[in-house]
Design an enzyme around this catalytic site. Structure first.
Site: not given
Ligand SMILES: O=C[C@H](O)[C@H](O)[C@H](O)COP(=O)(O)O
Length: 273
Positions: A129, A148
């Site tokens: 994020d 994760e």
């Molecule tokens: O819980 C979700 C994870 O940490 C994701 O890796 C993070 O939110 C990024 O997600 P996105 O690639 O959809 O922006």
């Protein structure tokens, strides 16, 4: 610092290149590829570019691979499935970091294992994020932070894939910093989080899904912390938050990243720690 620059006709195919290197006296290595049709790239196309590149550049046959969660990691999982199907990659086993990713991987025929049998991974690939200059991260806005972190901390290489909207001047400025908490007395834990010295002044909200609390894959809740200013001392915050009984894990991923692959309208950049 070492710069390498190459021209590509589009994000998928390289047609010619030149390289330029300079050493600016640090150990950080940055590789850049600039794209001529870059202005047309949508955010989804950028995510696909970094997702595919992460597998192409960091996964080889025989590896144990951690599969991240989210809209960017989705493309890495897709690429891995594609390369296993074509036979370009063989003897891969993977560990998914969420039920969503597990289902995607199963659908693609990727052989899955767990940390119980494979506690050391060769590489893990995931989105983020936020990332800062030191390649520290905020993760978990998609709710998958606990699995994760459990998986990615065990990887010899942790490759982060993002579009350039995720770059921040300091952690905590672009949105929530998620904290996974037990449902038991969650309000008590939320108030403890709000009162923590290392995150003083933050706002804390229970994450909702409609009228109900959002429930993680681990049957826990999430408290999202919101900051007006970047977190002053992320290490102190990580320590203080994790020491609270009732907190399961937080979304600060510090000193874990091996490389960040960033796609922007100017091209792709690989920043290695
Ligand atoms: O819980 C979700 C994870 O940490 C994701 O890796 C993070 O939110 C990024 O997600 P996105 O690639 O959809 O922006």
């Amino acid at each position: 610092m070492n710069f390498q620059t190459g021209f590509v006709a589009n994000f998928g195919s390289r047609i010619g290149s030149f390289q330029r290197s300079s050493n600016l006296g640090t150990s950080r290595r940055v590789t850049r590829s600039a794209g001529r049709v870059r202005m047309a790239a949508s955010v989804d196309e950028l995510k696909k570019v970094v997702g595919y590149k992460s597998v192409d550049d960091y996964v080889t046959s025989g590896m144990v691979v951690g599969l991240g969660t989210g809209s960017t990691a989705y493309f890495a999982v897709e690429r891995l499935g594609e390369k296993l199907k074509s036979g370009e990659l063989k003897d891969i086993v993977a560990i998914p970091t969420s039920i969503r990713t597990k289902e995607q991987a199963e659908g693609l025929g990727i052989p899955l294992v767990t940390l119980d049998t494979h506690p050391v991974l060769d590489v893990a690939i995931d989105g983020a994020d936020e990332y800062d200059d030191d390649l520290n991260l905020v993760k978990g806005r998609g709710g998958a932070l606990l699995r994760e972190k459990m998986v990615e901390v065990q990887a010899k290489k942790f490759i982060v894939i993002v579009d350039d909207s995720k770059k921040v001047p300091g952690l905590g400025v672009s949105g929530a910093m998620p904290v996974e908490v037990t449902p038991f007395c969650w309000e008590y834990t939320l108030n403890k989080l709000k009162g923590a010295a290392s995150v003083a002044g933050c706002d804390a909200k229970l994450r909702m899904e409609g009228d109900e609390p959002y429930v993680t894959d681990n049957d826990n809740y999430i408290v999202d912390l919101y900051f007006e200013e970047p977190i002053k001392d992320a290490n102190a915050a990580a320590k203080e938050i994790l020491e609270m009984v009732g907190v399961v894990e937080h979304g600060l991923f510090l000193d874990m990243t091996t490389a960040v692959i960033v796609a922007g309208k100017e091209g792709v950049e690989v920043i290695e720690k």
